[in-house]
Design an enzyme around this catalytic site. Structure first.
Site, PDB file in Angstrom:
ATOM      1  N   GLU A 112       0.830  -1.218   0.000  1.00 31.14           N
ATOM      2  CA  GLU A 112       0.000   0.000   0.000  1.00 31.14           C
ATOM      3  C   GLU A 112       0.859   1.261   0.000  1.00 31.14           C
ATOM      4  OE1 GLU A 112      -2.721  -0.392   3.316  1.00 31.14           O
ATOM      5  OE2 GLU A 112      -4.147  -1.440   2.053  1.00 31.14           O
ATOM      6  N   GLU A 148      -5.521  -8.190  -1.155  1.00 28.79           N
ATOM      7  CA  GLU A 148      -6.168  -7.943   0.140  1.00 28.79           C
ATOM      8  C   GLU A 148      -7.616  -7.585  -0.093  1.00 28.79           C
ATOM      9  OE1 GLU A 148      -4.703  -5.255   3.185  1.00 28.79           O
ATOM     10  OE2 GLU A 148      -2.642  -5.755   2.633  1.00 28.79           O
TER      11      GLU A 148
END
Ligand code: BG6
Length: 499
Positions: free
Chosen positions: A184, A397
């Site tokens: 991320e 995810e």
């Protein structure tokens, strides 16, 4: 016709800091995440002030640091991998801990016990035919870099990081085909401590976090400007380190595929008013910016105007254009949990550090933690990503965090999780039908693990329940939830049986 390709990579995802434990065992050093202490089951602790860090050090013996315990994967990895294999996993996303390999980040030689630990984990995965998907940096960095030069804000970190990343490729390239560079990467601009080891009041003495402060809420304007500047500087250094290792891997490990990883943030305008639509478009571009740089190999033009307008003065490293152009990723990877709504009305729009806070969407349900559940937005975004990059997409995810307890039958009836995952898998099947090349799906926290934002155990995502509480009490034994058997069926039927 089958909806998912035969070789679709079904699996689950974790990160080292949230599962391993084994703090300081066998030579491991401490990372900046080891200094984040628990403050309550719903209190976010993604930000760090100088005083917090001083407190974490002074009260090390009495504060509660859940990341230091994880779920004891360091000792139980064989049992855990056997459970994943029982579900039929084809792929397991994990990360490697920088400080388990290079305890302070500065050593010339890695810690041999750490090196062996990851060989053992990869061997165990391959024993069951599970493909490791390895995140090189899942937020963690050696704590000494925070003290010495402000972590990712300084270019000084790049050579140390590059040495570590090169070591990973050299040592593990025959065991690991799929790699992600930074988890991320966009989080460094939203939560700079978590993503970049940047202390919030690094530049100001006496700065106090407002009482009602929470992630994504506004900070005082002057603070916010400095923060945004520091975080974009850190982001630049991460882009550079990432591109350098992608180039190196392409040259030395042609069997390896390397992806970026960003948090996909799907945005709707609140109304059809053109100003709201413009706002949603601009925020979407911002979200895509992180992918653009890593997949296209250059900074989009508009970001320079944005930097100018917002007094963001990024010091670009020498030859950065060439470095980025030579380090384009092989596939796109993303995390996706929720969608948001934006408005052009500055009074109702809270915005900070290149991130927005959502308004309520009356058409969506929310999780226990207020995250708005929206599988359709995933389908839309996958289509947009296909058009923009034309690269394979790995969804690494996705999932539902919830408070859960083991019942008398020693299981959890997590039908809400099954419903969440079913709707998202359905959306992925539809996106594949739309022509999107989705290669895998690894839902987050396939075994319960320490929450990243709350450093708690009580926010759970797993197919497997771990008997541990926020204080570290419990047996740490593993128990199969209802979703465990459901996901096993999904994988066995290659996504056909979602009932
Ligand atoms: C992602 C992170 O942001 O979301 C994970 O990559 C994290 O590390 C996950 O755990 C879920 O967030 P949280 O705060 O619910 O653990």
């Amino acid at each position: 016709m089958a909806r998912f390709p035969d070789n679709f990579l079904w699996g689950g995802a974790t990160s080292a800091a949230q599962v391993e434990g084994g703090r300081c065992e066998d030579g491991k050093g401490l990372s900046h995440l080891d200094y984040v202490y628990y403050r309550g089951p719903k209190v976010p602790c993604n930000f760090m002030l100088k005083n917090d860090l001083a407190k974490a050090r002074a009260e090390e013996a009495t504060l509660n640091f859940p990341n230091r315990r994880g779920i004891d994967f360091y000792h139980r990895y064989k049992e855990d991998i056997a459970l994943l294999a029982e579900m039929g996993f084809k792929s397991f996303r994990m990360s490697v801990s920088w400080t388990r390999l290079f305890p302070t980040g500065k050593e010339d030689e890695p810690c041999r016990d750490g090196v062996e630990f990851y060989h053992n984990v990869f061997r165990e995965l391959h024993k069951y035919g599970i493909e490791p998907l390895v995140t090189m940096i899942h937020y963690e960095l050696p704590i000494g870099f925070v003290d010495e030069f402000g972590a990712w804000e300084s270019p000084e970190i790049i050579p140390y990081c590059y040495k570590y990343l090169k070591f990973l490729i050299d040592e593990y390239k025959d065991e690991v085909k799929y790699w992600l560079t930074f988890n991320e990467i966009n989080m460094v601009t939203a939560v700079p401590w978590l993503g970049g080891g940047i202390i919030l009041d690094r530049f100001e003495d006496g700065f106090e976090i407002p009482k009602d402060f929470r992630p994504f809420a506004p900070l005082p304007p002057q603070m916010s400007e400095r923060w945004e500047n520091a975080s974009h500087q850190a982001l630049h250094h991460q882009f550079i380190a990432s591109a350098m290792i992608v180039k190196y891997a392409h040259e030395t490990a042609p069997n390896c595929l390397i992806g970026n990883m960003f948090n996909l943030h799907h945005l709707y305008p609140e109304t059809p008013a053109p100003q709201d639509a413009l706002r949603a478009h601009q925020e979407t571009e911002f979200n895509m910016f992180f992918c653009d740089v890593m997949a296209k190999g250059y900074y989009p033009k508009w970001i320079q105007s944005y930097y100018k307008k917002n007094n963001i003065d990024v010091k670009f490293v020498d030859n950065y254009e060439e470095i980025l152009a030579q380090g384009k990723v092989d596939f796109i990877s993303l995390s996706y949990y929720l969608s948001s709504i934006v408005t052009a009305d500055p009074k109702r729009q809270e915005r900070i550090g290149s991130f927005i806070r959502t308004l309520h969407n009356p058409y969506l349900e929310t999780s226990d933690f207020g995250w708005q559940i929206d599988p359709t937005a995933l389908r839309i975004s996958l289509n947009e990503l296909r058009d923009r990059f034309n690269l394979p997409i790995y969804i690494v995810e996705n999932g539902l965090g919830a408070f859960e307890e083991l019942n008398e039958e020693k299981t959890v009836h997590d039908d809400y999780r099954i419903a969440y995952l079913r709707s998202h898998i359905e959306a992925i099947a539809q996106a594949i039908e739309d022509g999107v090349d989705v290669i895998g799906y690894t839902p987050w926290g396939c075994i319960d693990l320490v929450s990243c934002s709350l450093v708690s155990m009580s926010k759970r995502y797993g197919f497997v329940y771990v008997d541990a509480d926020d204080e570290g009490n419990g047996t740490y034994d593993r128990y199969r939830k209802d979703s465990f058997y459901w996901y096993k069926k999904v994988i066995a039927s290659n996504g056909e049986d979602l009932d």
